[in-house]
Scaffold this motif. Structure first.
Motif, PDB file in Angstrom:
ATOM      1  N   ALA A  31       0.826  -1.211   0.000  1.00  0.00           N
ATOM      2  CA  ALA A  31       0.000   0.000   0.000  1.00  0.00           C
ATOM      3  C   ALA A  31       0.859   1.260   0.000  1.00  0.00           C
ATOM      4  CB  ALA A  31      -0.941  -0.010   1.206  1.00  0.00           C
ATOM      5  N   ALA A  32       1.934   1.246   0.788  1.00  0.00           N
ATOM      6  CA  ALA A  32       2.835   2.407   0.827  1.00  0.00           C
ATOM      7  C   ALA A  32       3.508   2.621  -0.527  1.00  0.00           C
ATOM      8  CB  ALA A  32       3.879   2.218   1.920  1.00  0.00           C
ATOM      9  N   GLU A  33       3.866   1.530  -1.178  1.00  0.00           N
ATOM     10  CA  GLU A  33       4.479   1.629  -2.514  1.00  0.00           C
ATOM     11  C   GLU A  33       3.481   2.205  -3.516  1.00  0.00           C
ATOM     12  OE1 GLU A  33       6.038  -1.420  -5.896  1.00  0.00           O
ATOM     13  OE2 GLU A  33       6.661  -1.837  -3.841  1.00  0.00           O
ATOM     14  N   ALA A  34       2.230   1.805  -3.424  1.00  0.00           N
ATOM     15  CA  ALA A  34       1.201   2.329  -4.327  1.00  0.00           C
ATOM     16  C   ALA A  34       1.017   3.831  -4.129  1.00  0.00           C
ATOM     17  CB  ALA A  34      -0.121   1.590  -4.098  1.00  0.00           C
ATOM     18  N   VAL A  35       1.064   4.287  -2.884  1.00  0.00           N
ATOM     19  CA  VAL A  35       0.954   5.723  -2.602  1.00  0.00           C
ATOM     20  C   VAL A  35       2.123   6.458  -3.235  1.00  0.00           C
ATOM     21  CG1 VAL A  35       1.001   7.503  -0.814  1.00  0.00           C
ATOM     22  CG2 VAL A  35      -0.339   5.428  -0.460  1.00  0.00           C
ATOM     23  N   GLN A  36       3.330   5.969  -3.017  1.00  0.00           N
ATOM     24  CA  GLN A  36       4.520   6.634  -3.559  1.00  0.00           C
ATOM     25  C   GLN A  36       4.465   6.716  -5.086  1.00  0.00           C
ATOM     26  OE1 GLN A  36       7.231   8.145  -1.957  1.00  0.00           O
ATOM     27  NE2 GLN A  36       5.757   8.002  -0.290  1.00  0.00           N
TER      28      GLN A  36
END
Length: 82
Positions: free
Chosen positions: A44-49
């Motif tokens: 999820a954090a990678e998708a945000v970035q």
């Protein structure tokens, strides 16, 4: 007096992605560490970035860093208000 810079517009999809990443972080850190338990948060954090970087690159005059900070602050504020 110095004028504060304008905050970038925050698209709803970026706010939704950040809120999902925050929820995944809470779920992951609520239990003992394991790679399987933390994978949803990391994804999820990678998708945000990725989404923040793409939006900043496609929007003239928007700093990726400033957009990221604005998204994080807006998601925190929305979560604290609910």
């Amino acid at each position: 007096m110095a004028k504060e810079p304008a905050r970038p517009e925050i698209p709803d999809n970026l706010l939704a992605l950040q809120r999902a990443a925050n929820a995944a972080q809470r779920a992951a850190t609520a239990r003992d560490y394991s790679p399987e338990a933390w994978r949803p948060w990391l994804d999820a954090a990678e998708a945000v970035q990725r989404a923040v970087s793409e939006h900043a690159a496609a929007t003239a005059g928007v700093s990726r860093y400033e957009l990221e900070m604005a998204v994080k602050a807006a998601a925190r504020g929305a979560e604290e208000a609910s």
